[in-house]
Motif scaffolding. Structure first.
Motif, PDB file in Angstrom:
ATOM      1  N   PRO A   1       0.822  -1.089  -0.045  1.00 24.02           N
ATOM      2  CA  PRO A   1      -0.182   0.003   0.166  1.00 24.02           C
ATOM      3  C   PRO A   1       0.817   1.315  -0.053  1.00 24.02           C
ATOM      4  N   LYS A   2       2.161   1.196   0.797  1.00 20.16           N
ATOM      5  CA  LYS A   2       3.048   2.468   0.429  1.00 20.16           C
ATOM      6  C   LYS A   2       3.367   2.814  -0.839  1.00 20.16           C
ATOM      7  N   SER A   3       3.342   1.906  -1.799  1.00 19.18           N
ATOM      8  CA  SER A   3       3.887   2.413  -2.888  1.00 19.18           C
ATOM      9  C   SER A   3       2.927   2.528  -3.979  1.00 19.18           C
ATOM     10  N   VAL A   4       1.541   2.703  -3.313  1.00 20.32           N
ATOM     11  CA  VAL A   4       0.471   3.254  -4.199  1.00 20.32           C
ATOM     12  C   VAL A   4       0.224   4.821  -3.980  1.00 20.32           C
ATOM     13  N   GLU A   5       0.003   5.498  -5.104  1.00 18.72           N
ATOM     14  CA  GLU A   5      -0.025   6.753  -5.005  1.00 18.72           C
ATOM     15  C   GLU A   5      -1.504   7.313  -5.129  1.00 18.72           C
ATOM     16  N   PRO A   6      -2.008   8.365  -4.069  1.00 17.24           N
ATOM     17  CA  PRO A   6      -3.295   8.553  -4.252  1.00 17.24           C
ATOM     18  C   PRO A   6      -3.599   9.174  -5.707  1.00 17.24           C
ATOM     19  N   PRO A   7      -4.866   9.364  -6.089  1.00 12.66           N
ATOM     20  CA  PRO A   7      -5.097  10.037  -7.485  1.00 12.66           C
ATOM     21  C   PRO A   7      -4.908  11.444  -7.578  1.00 12.66           C
ATOM     22  N   ALA A   8      -4.414  11.756  -8.671  1.00  8.41           N
ATOM     23  CA  ALA A   8      -4.148  13.195  -8.655  1.00  8.41           C
ATOM     24  C   ALA A   8      -5.302  13.926  -8.478  1.00  8.41           C
ATOM     25  N   VAL A   9      -4.992  15.299  -7.846  1.00  8.24           N
ATOM     26  CA  VAL A   9      -6.065  16.186  -7.613  1.00  8.24           C
ATOM     27  C   VAL A   9      -5.543  17.541  -7.816  1.00  8.24           C
ATOM     28  N   SER A  10      -6.235  18.592  -7.815  1.00  7.22           N
ATOM     29  CA  SER A  10      -5.753  19.924  -7.844  1.00  7.22           C
ATOM     30  C   SER A  10      -6.462  20.594  -6.627  1.00  7.22           C
ATOM     31  N   ASP A  11      -5.765  21.615  -6.338  1.00  4.23           N
ATOM     32  CA  ASP A  11      -6.035  22.242  -5.163  1.00  4.23           C
ATOM     33  C   ASP A  11      -7.573  22.977  -4.947  1.00  4.23           C
ATOM     34  N   SER A  12      -7.973  23.229  -6.088  1.00  4.04           N
ATOM     35  CA  SER A  12      -9.448  23.822  -6.133  1.00  4.04           C
ATOM     36  C   SER A  12     -10.297  22.817  -6.262  1.00  4.04           C
ATOM     37  N   ASP A  13     -10.134  21.526  -6.596  1.00  5.91           N
ATOM     38  CA  ASP A  13     -11.055  20.270  -6.347  1.00  5.91           C
ATOM     39  C   ASP A  13     -11.582  20.253  -5.001  1.00  5.91           C
TER      40      ASP A  13
ATOM     41  N   VAL B   1     -13.065  18.059  -1.759  1.00  7.47           N
ATOM     42  CA  VAL B   1     -12.495  16.951  -1.195  1.00  7.47           C
ATOM     43  C   VAL B   1     -13.569  15.923  -1.376  1.00  7.47           C
ATOM     44  N   THR B   2     -13.064  14.558  -1.883  1.00  3.46           N
ATOM     45  CA  THR B   2     -13.934  13.611  -2.150  1.00  3.46           C
ATOM     46  C   THR B   2     -13.252  12.121  -1.674  1.00  3.46           C
ATOM     47  N   GLN B   3     -14.197  11.206  -1.280  1.00  6.40           N
ATOM     48  CA  GLN B   3     -13.719   9.866  -1.258  1.00  6.40           C
ATOM     49  C   GLN B   3     -12.650   9.357  -2.434  1.00  6.40           C
ATOM     50  N   ALA B   4     -13.214   9.737  -3.635  1.00  5.54           N
ATOM     51  CA  ALA B   4     -12.789   9.177  -4.796  1.00  5.54           C
ATOM     52  C   ALA B   4     -11.474   9.943  -4.867  1.00  5.54           C
ATOM     53  N   GLY B   5     -11.349  11.184  -4.515  1.00  9.55           N
ATOM     54  CA  GLY B   5      -9.939  11.758  -4.557  1.00  9.55           C
ATOM     55  C   GLY B   5      -9.084  11.103  -3.609  1.00  9.55           C
ATOM     56  N   GLY B   6      -9.334  10.332  -2.779  1.00 13.78           N
ATOM     57  CA  GLY B   6      -8.419   9.661  -1.817  1.00 13.78           C
ATOM     58  C   GLY B   6      -8.228  10.330  -0.610  1.00 13.78           C
ATOM     59  N   PHE B   7      -9.427  11.077   0.260  1.00 18.15           N
ATOM     60  CA  PHE B   7      -9.150  11.434   1.199  1.00 18.15           C
ATOM     61  C   PHE B   7      -8.292  10.769   2.366  1.00 18.15           C
ATOM     62  N   TRP B   8      -8.729   9.501   2.642  1.00 20.29           N
ATOM     63  CA  TRP B   8      -8.296   8.538   3.688  1.00 20.29           C
ATOM     64  C   TRP B   8      -6.759   8.681   3.464  1.00 20.29           C
ATOM     65  N   HIS B   9      -6.321   8.048   2.193  1.00 22.34           N
ATOM     66  CA  HIS B   9      -5.189   7.697   1.893  1.00 22.34           C
ATOM     67  C   HIS B   9      -4.237   9.110   2.023  1.00 22.34           C
ATOM     68  N   ARG B  10      -4.692  10.290   1.506  1.00 24.88           N
ATOM     69  CA  ARG B  10      -3.775  11.512   1.404  1.00 24.88           C
ATOM     70  C   ARG B  10      -3.552  12.028   3.173  1.00 24.88           C
TER      71      ARG B  10
END
Lengths: 578, 578
Positions: free
Chosen positions: B348-360, B362-371
């Motif tokens: 899991p450590k080697s998985v990157e969360p999905p790319a997001v931009s600052d103005s997006d 916050v969502t689950q799909a954006g990887g809140f818990w991971h980030r």
């Protein structure tokens, strides 16, 4: 298709609605969601509470005004949080229906290891626990008997004016059951004549009434649950005999009547003892309702009208339901045979509170509870939480058509705020049914200490959200003053965390503008109090209004002040543990 | 006089202190005030809670970190409010000592009609109710057996890692009892060798370990209560076998190790099923801990190390306490006989969360818990309340020496905030004993939904008042999202009242300035989140910090998102009740 069947959920909710439930309390949970689908279609208002204890307290408050209340919780985690409220309803006779959504029967029968269990396949623990605090229970498992089971427990709830529990597995909610039973409303079964017992009771009671030279009437709180408030009102008015209430009975009869002298306190014991007849209605002689048994009238001069029996001295004549016996007694009573008795007691209304000046700090000795009474109006429901407020409430002068909730026997601090929600909704629902003293609006007024407020504070959010006309006087005396009076007056364990109470309405979501904007006042002096009470927003506003009244932490009303004095004497005499 | 006796209260509190209790929770009440006089002199910190349910939850949280926790309540009204917490401690094996102050024996024996009873002279109802949710109980009535009774129940509490109840009549608190027993500390009784069973178990387990070609390790949550965390850590590290945890087990082993691959989700089922040995430690196979039984490993390939037994396939070898058996197993294990097995799983450590931009947003799909995981530090205690937070927490990447609390089986919403108080105090007390990973400070971080927060919100006041280093991420998704996913996604019963959550610290009394001033942040976008997390007051501040994270009301993590999809499909197929 139009059929002669309905769903089990609709059956249950139709029954509740028939009995007078307009609003139902509770929280959603995995095992009751499908059940909740049927609430709104059954013409019931769903009142989502902040937690289950609060839901239980609210249903209790509702039931004491409306004659029945109900809440829905979920298996295990939900229902267990409510048990203290259900127990209180048992202790103080509030007819509350506790509906619990349980797992589907397949899970239960296969002893599946699912959430909200102890992961051991045992599903009946909570049933067993709830048996101790409910009059009867229905655990629905078969649709054929379910309607009759529901009817049985609802009737027991009314009969005993105590809580019952109905457990419904999720997969039974939508089962079809016959509609037919719904055509006959559930009611308390009629009394059957017991000629010998009844004749004896009538004869002895009438003889005693006719022969009494110095009779008095004592009204206690169980006249509500025995459903004899009208009969007692009639007897008080027609005899004009000196009448007192217990703390529990206060607010159940019109204390503005010239022969109603307020709460029977130990100071009046000698006078009551000198009478030759105490007609006592709905007795509930717990230590806390009798100033530690000081105001229990002497047995030999007492006739007690209990819910289902008449006690004459030490003899109990059973199987005489009060709501059946009292109408008969009234029917037989010949008013020209009874004594007129006016012992020239001072009526509480004619007593003036001590003189104070605007700049003086608000104190008990200055007559806070007495003075605030001028604020009360007909139709108000007034609640005084366990603690200094409940004792102080003995000093209230209540207008006609008001009701009072105060600490009786269960004394669970935290009760009164959710009970305020419940009582206020009941008031609102009765006004909606044009059944509230011909009034179109009315207020619910809570007096609560800071310590008690903290236990269930979040229910203020529900009161705000429902736009109820609720006025809260929060007594900020820096901790559990009632406990400080009893023991540990300076002990840290009687401290609480200091909150900014008047920020509460804002935190809990009150509108910042408009007619339901919450208004708050801080009161330290009599002048402050006067300003708050005469503020237009207080007098004619809507929604939640909150007043924080500061008092010294050891400023307590009678008899707590004497309890405190005793503690100080004890401390002087004893060594305190090191 | 220096004597060889002590008071009963001091005896009890000395025992608790010996076992590791530094802080004790609860509320004062008429029947425990004198008992509370002895708390501070016994070197225990009294933590006055806002209500008893919260006190129970706090004691539970404390016990899961410290190995034991305790609370004091009062007879009836107090203890009943705590039952849901005690039941949860039973379900999830938290060793909690519930001490109840009861009326003086004279009242009980004479069946006196006193407050906090049902006014019927029956005093044993609450004893009976509590039996269902505690391992054992002591109802103290005689000073001669009281110390031994206390010792017995405390030992049972430790042995089963489950709650016990001790009822102390007010008039026994100060009775003298011998001190002598205190010289021997209470501990879990040693296992007695069961040679035949033990030999068989060792032989079979070692054989299976040696012959396994594709072995994996599954760590579940009961390794905490079985007190085998160190042994499991040793086995995970020394075998280097692929290791997963259940949700309940997450945070009990160091998941930064290269062979620890996070939570065993249904996606991994095929891989796990293809192994030839699942060494499973501390299994707790409830539906909610196994993705509705999807991640229960196949019995035929599983060796389960339970608290007191070893299960090999379907055979259970009992009377082998894990904390005795595992050291023996480790002693016999010859490392050169075991397979090295590296199935090249993605860590899991080697998985990157999905790319997001600052103005997006916050969502689950954006990887809140991971980030958010980048915010965690060694020594943190992280808590994720039942609901979206608990499911999201499966995505956390936890540094070494952290602990995680998340929903397991009891799933009583409202638990996590008071548990945060308890866990944080345990952390604080361990640091005070120089027994917390050589750290001098540490944080406790709560993730909680708005719905859950409302149940027990007031306990934030206690966290603030105790100046604990607590960071709260409140997920504001406008109601009970987990319930919306299950059923009634648009139903009003899944709504809650809208609060101004970030006003909470101010309302609950946080200082407005100084080092413990409460700081709050509102987060809607990833940029907002980044700003909050890198704020100096967040990174190096003290006391309570609170972040309100807004999310869409149906934005839920896996597998709740799929549950929601199923509901939508069902709705399309079915008629909804009218």
């Amino acid at each position: 298709m139009e059929t002669n069947t309905t769903t089990l959920a609709e059956y249950l909710f139709a029954r509740l609605h028939q009995l007078g439930v307009d609003s139902i309390f509770g929280l959603p949970g995995d095992y009751n969601l499908q059940l909740l689908d049927y609430v709104a279609p059954s013409r019931l208002h769903w009142i989502g509470n902040c937690n289950e204890l609060n839901a239980g307290y609210a249903a209790d408050g509702y039931s004491r005004i409306k004659g029945i209340g109900a809440l829905v919780t979920t298996f295990g985690v939900g229902e267990l949080s409510a048990v203290n409220a259900i127990a209180g309803a048992y202790a103080e006779r509030a007819p509350v229906v506790h509906i619990v959504g349980t797992p589907v029967r397949q899970s239960q029968e296969s002893r599946s290891l699912i959430h909200h269990t102890f992961n051991d396949g045992e599903y009946e623990r909570f049933d067993r626990m709830q048996e101790h605090i409910t009059v009867t229970q229905a655990i629905l498992t078969d649709h054929r008997s379910a309607p009759a089971e529901i009817d049985r427990v609802l009737q027991q709830c009314l009969l005993h004016s105590r809580p019952v529990r109905i457990a419904i597995p999720l997969d039974m909610v939508s089962l079809h059951v016959p509609k037919m039973l719904l055509q006959t409303k559930i009611s308390i079964p009629l009394a059957t004549r017991q000629p010998k017992i009844e004749e004896k009771a009538l004869k002895v009671v009438l003889d005693r009434i006719y022969s009494a030279k110095k009779p008095i009437i004592l009204v206690d709180g169980e006249i509500r649950s025995a459903r004899i408030m009208d009969e007692v009102d009639h007897i008080v008015k027609s005899t004009e005999w000196p009448t007192f209430t217990s703390g529990y009975g206060k607010g159940l009869i019109d204390e503005s009547l010239p022969n109603v002298y307020g709460v029977f306190t130990p100071q009046l014991k000698e006078f009551v003892d000198s009478s030759d007849l105490v007609l006592c209605f709905g007795p509930h002689f717990s230590n806390t309702n009798t100033f530690i048994f000081q105001t229990v009238p002497k047995e030999e001069i007492t006739i007690a009208i209990n819910a289902t029996s008449v006690q004459i001295g030490s003899e109990i004549l059973r199987d005489l339901p009060a709501n059946d016996f009292l109408p008969q007694l009234i029917g037989h009573l010949e008013m020209d045979k009874i004594t007129k008795y006016d012992p020239k007691l001072v009526h509480p209304k004619s007593v003036e509170p001590p003189a104070v000046s605007d700049s003086d700090l608000v104190t008990q000795a200055g007559g806070f509870w007495h003075r605030i009474s001028s604020f009360f109006r007909e139709g108000d429901i007034v609640l005084a939480e366990t603690g200094t407020a409940a004792y102080g409430a003995n000093e209230f002068r209540l207008p006609p058509k008001t009701r009072l909730f105060k600490a009786v026997t269960w004394l669970s601090i935290g009760y009164m705020l959710p009970a305020t929600l419940g009582a206020s909704l009941a008031q609102h629902d009765l006004i909606g049914r044009s059944d509230y003293h011909n009034l179109l609006e009315a207020r619910t007024i809570l007096f609560i200490g800071d310590g008690s407020f903290q236990l269930t504070a979040q229910e203020l959010a529900t009161i705000i959200h429902r736009k109820l006309d609720v006025i809260i006087f929060l007594i900020n005396n820096d901790g559990y003053t009632i406990e400080r009076c009893i023991h540990g007056r300076d002990a840290a364990y009687n401290d609480i965390t200091p909150w900014r109470y008047l920020k509460g309405p804002e935190f809990f979501g009150a509108p910042s503008e408009g007619q339901y904007a919450a208004h708050t006042w801080e009161v330290r002096t009599w002048g402050d109090l006067d300003k708050a009470l005469t503020d237009e927003r207080m007098l004619n506003g809507k929604g939640v209004r909150m007043v924080e009244v500061f008092m010294e932490k050891l400023d307590a009303p009678s008899p707590l002040d004497r309890v405190l004095d005793l503690q100080i004497l004890r401390e002087k005499a004893e060594t305190i543990p090191a």
